[in-house]
Design an enzyme around this catalytic site. Structure first.
Site, PDB file in Angstrom:
ATOM      1  N   LYS A 105       0.828  -1.208   0.000  1.00 46.70           N
ATOM      2  CA  LYS A 105       0.000   0.000   0.000  1.00 46.70           C
ATOM      3  C   LYS A 105       0.863   1.259   0.000  1.00 46.70           C
ATOM      4  O   LYS A 105       0.568   2.225  -0.719  1.00 46.70           O
ATOM      5  CB  LYS A 105      -0.939  -0.020   1.206  1.00 46.70           C
ATOM      6  CG  LYS A 105      -2.023  -1.086   1.120  1.00 46.70           C
ATOM      7  CD  LYS A 105      -2.736  -1.317   2.442  1.00 46.70           C
ATOM      8  CE  LYS A 105      -3.754  -2.448   2.336  1.00 46.70           C
ATOM      9  NZ  LYS A 105      -4.403  -2.774   3.624  1.00 46.70           N
ATOM     10  N   GLN A 149      -4.805  -1.614   9.858  1.00 48.04           N
ATOM     11  CA  GLN A 149      -4.621  -2.907   9.212  1.00 48.04           C
ATOM     12  C   GLN A 149      -5.206  -4.031  10.071  1.00 48.04           C
ATOM     13  O   GLN A 149      -4.873  -4.173  11.247  1.00 48.04           O
ATOM     14  CB  GLN A 149      -3.128  -3.168   8.964  1.00 48.04           C
ATOM     15  CG  GLN A 149      -2.832  -4.458   8.230  1.00 48.04           C
ATOM     16  CD  GLN A 149      -3.349  -4.449   6.796  1.00 48.04           C
ATOM     17  OE1 GLN A 149      -3.254  -3.451   6.091  1.00 48.04           O
ATOM     18  NE2 GLN A 149      -3.904  -5.567   6.355  1.00 48.04           N
ATOM     19  N   ASP A 172     -11.264   3.235   4.512  1.00 45.23           N
ATOM     20  CA  ASP A 172     -11.646   1.846   4.259  1.00 45.23           C
ATOM     21  C   ASP A 172     -13.147   1.655   4.112  1.00 45.23           C
ATOM     22  O   ASP A 172     -13.600   0.594   3.673  1.00 45.23           O
ATOM     23  CB  ASP A 172     -11.145   0.959   5.402  1.00 45.23           C
ATOM     24  CG  ASP A 172      -9.880   0.198   5.037  1.00 45.23           C
ATOM     25  OD1 ASP A 172      -9.661  -0.033   3.841  1.00 45.23           O
ATOM     26  OD2 ASP A 172      -9.126  -0.172   5.948  1.00 45.23           O
TER      27      ASP A 172
END
Length: 345
Positions: A105, A149, A172
């Site tokens: 990422k 994460q 997200d």
């Protein structure tokens, strides 16, 4: 089969006429093109010919085009004297797969000009310390999106951590308010979960018509199954969600014009489960024995066999996966643009 054979004979004759410069009317060209499309690309077709010519959906290529467009937009922001979008990632523990994803990422963000920030915390961290790390990024004006994460250690309350991310920075799309807005007609979330968004982008870029189709989603997770079901519903598909307690699972899946497999069980979807001509998106990522003492990655779909009956299918790896990161970058860019426009006004 007789109908398909006859169709191919007609198709061959039409293109023979066309290729040999025999006079042909516009309407005949139209018939030839549409007959070809119906035989080869229609997800609702039951032709065995369709299965033999399954289209490989190249997620890497589609994601690459999306990332190029993102980079152009970031460059335009910088030329206009504005700051680069900022993405913050918080990772807890030393899971190798999680650290690999975070590196990917960060590298992808750098390639498109997005500034990345990261906080690495030990697995023994307390709930309060983790929440403080999130709050620090909530208050940082140069951070547009915050990603925690997953998974988190067992002693951490994941729900509370995700809820603590500022709504406007929920890159997200996991904040309960964003999930709720996604489920309501006429409402727009600040961000949509990246993998479901990537699935829809793959369907669009492949030219798959969603409206009026029967879509089956295998899996009901908050990350993929539920949000992608809502996105399909918004596009006027008839949606069935299947899970571990679904009776007659193979029969339900075989009704799908569009199948999205996201249950995390290696190669559970077999060839005889799939309707001929269906479009198959495989979200699964599972490591299995490669027969030589190592492992290989496979999806939730038995790709080597299902590709013989599907009209289009994503590989694993190289299908849905690259789209997840590309959509994360797009979410970051869109949040940054909103924040900068708001500050100017």
């Amino acid at each position: 089969k007789k109908r398909n054979f006859l169709g191919l004979v007609v198709l061959h004759s039409l293109f023979y006429i066309y290729n040999n410069n025999i006079r042909i009317t516009t309407i005949t060209k139209y018939i030839a093109r549409n007959l070809f499309n119906r035989l080869i690309f229609s997800p609702s077709s039951s032709s065995s010919v369709v299965g033999q010519m399954a289209k490989l959906i190249d997620g890497k290529a589609i994601a690459g085009n999306l990332r190029e467009n993102i980079k152009k937009e970031v460059d335009e922001l910088l030329k206009a004297g504005k700051r680069a979008p900022g993405l913050a990632v918080i990772i807890v523990g030393d899971r190798k797969d999680s650290h690999t994803y975070v590196r990917m990422k960060k590298r992808a963000a750098a390639e498109v000009g997005i500034q990345s920030f990261s906080t690495e915390l030990p697995a023994s961290i307390s709930q309060e310390e983790l929440m403080n790390a999130v709050q620090k990024y909530n208050e940082d004006p140069v951070v547009d999106g915050i990603l925690v994460q997953l998974p988190l250690p067992d002693h951490i309350d994941e729900k509370s951590v995700l809820d603590s991310v500022k709504l406007e920075k929920d890159v997200d799309g996991f904040h309960p308010v964003n999930v709720g807005l996604l489920c309501m007609k006429g409402r727009t979330p600040t961000s949509v979960a990246c993998t479901p968004q990537g699935c829809m982008e793959l369907l669009d870029q492949t030219g798959v018509k969603v409206e009026g189709k029967h879509a089956v989603v295998l899996g009901r997770s908050n990350i993929v199954g539920l949000p992608v079901s809502m996105l399909l519903l918004q596009r006027n598909a008839t949606v069935t969600i299947c899970h571990s307690a679904t009776p007659n699972l193979a029969e339900e899946i075989k009704r799908a014009d569009i199948l999205i497999a996201a249950c995390g069980r290696a190669q559970i979807v077999k060839k005889d489960w799939v309707k001929p001509g269906a479009v198959v998106l495989d979200v699964g990522m599972n490591a299995i024995d490669n027969g030589a003492g190592g492992t290989k990655l496979v999806g939730d779909v038995d790709f080597d066999n299902v590709k013989d009956v599907a009209s289009a299918i994503t590989p694993v790896p190289g299908g849905v996966g690259p789209m997840t990161i590309a959509c994360l970058l797009r979410n970051t860019l869109e949040i940054a643009k909103r924040a900068q426009n708001k500050s100017e006004n």
